[in-house]
Design an enzyme around this catalytic site. Structure first.
Site, PDB file in Angstrom:
ATOM      1  N   GLU A  53      29.440 -24.299 -21.287  1.00 52.64           N
ATOM      2  CA  GLU A  53      30.707 -24.183 -22.007  1.00 52.64           C
ATOM      3  C   GLU A  53      31.112 -22.720 -22.198  1.00 52.64           C
ATOM      4  OE1 GLU A  53      28.407 -27.675 -23.940  1.00 52.64           O
ATOM      5  OE2 GLU A  53      27.977 -25.830 -22.838  1.00 52.64           O
ATOM      6  N   THR A 264      -5.375 -40.905  -6.404  1.00 52.16           N
ATOM      7  CA  THR A 264      -4.696 -40.346  -7.572  1.00 52.16           C
ATOM      8  C   THR A 264      -3.373 -41.058  -7.800  1.00 52.16           C
ATOM      9  OG1 THR A 264      -5.728 -38.176  -7.266  1.00 52.16           O
ATOM     10  CG2 THR A 264      -3.694 -38.250  -8.552  1.00 52.16           C
TER      11      THR A 264
END
Length: 327
Positions: A53, A264
């Protein structure tokens, strides 16, 4: 597409320019419109720098008084690295703000909208909200579920193997895919592998093929087998060694890219710690080796890089909070 959607999409396009440079902050873009014309644009360019902004207002070609702002995320209402963006919007004289998503960060969480509305600014929430949910999925998951967003990535041969018979590394994906993988690394704050991958491959796990910040290296090593000579322990970069997947939630990162190995991945998948999966299928065949991980997901082919095919699977995300939930 109506103009409002076009302007918000432009804000999203701007926000993406900050990829790999703003974490742990979210990606945010802002467009300011006056008399059906864009007069100002901005995005959050890097962590610690001005927010979207601020940049949009400072870049405006004329006064922003009486204008409409399109912002991809709820303006902040607190002092952090920079002053509150909600205050700046109020002071600038902007009268209407369209917001794609509310900010789940407890420091904001509806307070920015409340401040704007208390000052007489009309706020519209939810324009292209799904686009914003996907773009800031790392940030949203971290604040809603209190854990990092986890993405799997692996390459597989045409006949279903991710490594040679003894676990020896094999280069399966092509150069174009390698560059994209390094970009993915830059877009995640952490990169995780099992200790066997360190033993077999001794990887660097860096973003050396692209411009971007190296992620924190994370190794699952329940038995303390990581060699002291491993590159990730010698190059000066940050590395974390975990004994259990239960330690992942406590890591100071919003996103983790998991690059192997099969065991994993299967373990994390079974633990419910998976949000997004990418599979790169090579045109090469190995005839034998370590099979790809067994993951019960629905694959969708989404891209082709040379002779590599990229597949994606996304697990159901956590539901977004509504404004009424946050009040």
């Amino acid at each position: 597409m109506p103009n409002k959607e076009i302007w918000m999409q432009r804000a999203f396009d701007l926000a993406l320019l900050g990829s790999g440079r703003v974490a742990p902050n979210p990606l945010v873009g802002c467009v300011i419109v006056k008399h059906e014309r864009i007069i100002g644009e901005g995005y959050h360019q890097q962590f610690g720098g001005p927010h979207a902004e601020v940049n949009a207002i400072h870049n405006a070609s004329e006064s922003v008084e009486g204008t409409t702002a399109f912002v991809t995320l709820e303006p902040c209402s607190h002092f952090g690295k920079t002053p509150p963006c909600a205050d700046l919007l109020i002071q600038s004289g902007i009268t209407t703000v369209y917001i794609a998503n509310l900010d789940p960060n407890p420091l904001v969480a509806g307070k920015g909208v409340e401040k704007l509305e208390a000052a007489g600014i009309t706020c519209h929430i939810g324009l292209l909200a799904e686009t914003g949910e996907w773009m800031n999925r790392h940030f949203f998951t971290f604040h809603r579920q209190k854990r990092p967003y986890i993405t799997f990535k692996y390459a597989v041969s045409a006949d279903g193997f991710i490594a040679g018979p003894t676990g020896a590394p094999v280069q399966l994906s092509n150069e174009l895919s390698a560059i994209r993988v390094h970009q993915m690394r830059a877009e995640h704050q952490g990169i995780l592998v099992g200790v066997q991958t360190i033993i077999n491959d001794n990887p660097s796990l860096t973003t050396r093929l692209v411009a971007g910040t190296n992620p924190i290296r994370i190794v699952l090593d329940p038995s303390g087998r990581i060699p002291s000579t491993a590159k990730i322990l010698q190059d000066g970069g940050e590395t974390r060694i975990l004994r259990s997947s239960t330690e992942i939630a406590a890591l100071p990162v919003q996103s983790i890219l998991v690059e192997g190995g099969a065991k994993t991945m299967e373990m994390l998948f079974a633990d419910g710690l998976v949000d997004e999966i990418w599979k790169i299928r090579s045109a090469k065949s190995l005839t034998d080796g370590i099979p790809e991980p067994k993951l019960s997901v629905k694959w969708r082919a989404i891209d082709y890089l040379g002779d590599d095919t990229w597949f994606k699977a996304v697990l159901k995300p956590a539901p977004a909070s509504t404004y009424s939930d946050l009040k």
